[in-house]
Design a protein around this motif. Structure first.
Motif: not given
Length: 406
Positions: A185-190
């Motif tokens: 989720v962090v990688i996708i959001n950033v």
């Protein structure tokens, strides 16, 4: 406290060397004699590595559950053999492998020498000895069955260690999956969503709701992470401070028993602890009103503790044990039935011990099934996340494709 290096003779004349902590060399000699040793030479140890000693004091080793188990087993063996408490503690303090536990036992010895009882001396170290541990020691002192209490404590702590190991094993896979999901989720959001957001912005049309959710979450993570971090810290701190208060701790302990999946396990574990402690109090010959006060403090759950104290007050008024237990609304049918049968037959301690063994087995079985019970929840959560990502990214891309065709 100063440390003294000593040479001594054992009861069979064998040479023994070691290090003991004491306020003076005379006190060190006294402790050696009380431990059954004949001192030959005692010299104060000079601290040649002050920096490393200071660092050791700043970062003392943690007293783990296995250390308490070993201490309880050794105390049971020594007391059963007729060794006085002070002599037993002297020997254990000198031979303890854990430096923190050794210093703690030295403090307990000083407290005993000052005239306090063992439970009061242990209560000065709440980070090492829990309320449950101290309460049981107090029961042992009151009933004169201290060696039996230490055996019970060792057995209980061994079961608690087994339960913790089972929970860690059961939660290993769910923890790995949840960590992987959070990282994704962090990688996708950033990285992923901002790239697509730039394309969608050039497109200029209204975006679908899933896409707007993803873009908003990405904007919050990338551009306002400082505020988000402060909000999370404030929220966590506020919750912890609330739980530390009497009202918050009571409500949290009540909520724990109602949580999905784990609530039933915690409830059964609480019933097992209550049954085992109540059986021990009954066998010890302590008045039931006093015994229930000790049991309530040892349950480590304010909600159940209040119910047990209500039960104690009812018994103090002359009511039957089973009827007051039923009025609390916290005990299930099995416990109530065993209490009633035990009252009639005079075998309450035996029946409550059987109830404790039954619930211990139920807790073991529930923990074994905990991992498989969490897997469907993780699967549904992961599917929902994939659906949101897919719909949020591919729906506007499909609109772009249709525009390109026309």
């Amino acid at each position: 406290m100063p440390a003294f290096k000593y040479r001594a003779r054992g009861q069979r004349g064998d040479a023994i060397e070691g290090v003991i902590e004491a306020a003076s060399s005379d006190l060190a000699a006294t402790r050696l004699i009380e431990g059954g040793l004949t001192p030959i030479d005692i010299d104060e140890v000079q601290d040649k590595v002050g920096m490393s000693s200071d660092l050791a004091d700043l970062f003392p080793p943690e007293v783990k559950l296995v250390d308490l188990i070993q201490f309880s087993r050794q105390m049971h063996s020594l007391l059963r053999a007729g060794v006085p408490i002070l002599s037993a503690l002297h020997g254990l303090a000198n031979n303890a492998r854990n430096r923190t536990l050794a210093k703690t036992l030295a403090g307990v010895i000083e407290s005993l020498e000052a005239g306090r009882d063992l439970s009061s001396s242990l209560s000065q170290y709440p980070k090492i000895f829990s309320v449950f541990y101290i309460s049981l020691v107090r029961v042992g002192e009151t009933s004169g069955r201290l060696e039996e209490v230490f055996r019970q404590l060792a057995t209980y702590l061994e079961r608690e260690k087994k339960t913790r190991d089972q929970i860690k094993s059961a939660m290993r896979y769910p923890t790995f999956v949840i960590t992987a999901i959070l990282v994704a989720v962090v990688i996708i959001n950033v990285f992923v969503v901002p790239a697509f957001a730039a394309i969608f912005e050039k497109f200029g049309s209204d975006l679908p709701l899933p896409t707007r959710i993803l873009v908003g979450a990405s904007d919050l993570t990338v551009n306002h992470w400082q505020g988000l971090l402060v909000a999370i810290v404030l929220l966590v701190t506020g919750i912890r401070l609330y739980i530390r208060g009497d009202t918050g701790r009571y409500k949290w302990h009540k909520l724990q028993l109602q949580l999905p999946l784990v609530g039933k396990v915690l409830y059964q574990a609480t019933l097992a602890r209550f049954s085992r402690l109540f059986a021990l109090v009954q066998r010890s010959g302590i008045p039931i009103v006093t015994g229930l006060s000790v049991v309530a403090r040892a349950l480590d759950n304010d909600f159940v503790q209040e119910r047990v104290l209500t039960m104690r007050d009812g018994i103090e008024r002359g009511e039957a044990i089973s009827s007051t237990a039923a009025s609390t609304g916290v005990f299930d049918h099995l416990v109530l039935q065993m209490l009633q049968v035990g009252e009639e037959s005079g075998t309450t301690d035996q029946l409550m011990q059987e109830v404790a063994d039954y619930y211990d087995d139920e807790v073991d079985y529930a923990i074994e099934k905990l991992g498989s019970a969490i897997e469907p929840v993780l699967t549904i959560s992961l599917a929902a996340l994939v659906l949101l990502l897919a719909s949020g990214i591919f729906l506007p891309m499909w609109d772009l494709y249709k525009v390109a065709l026309h």
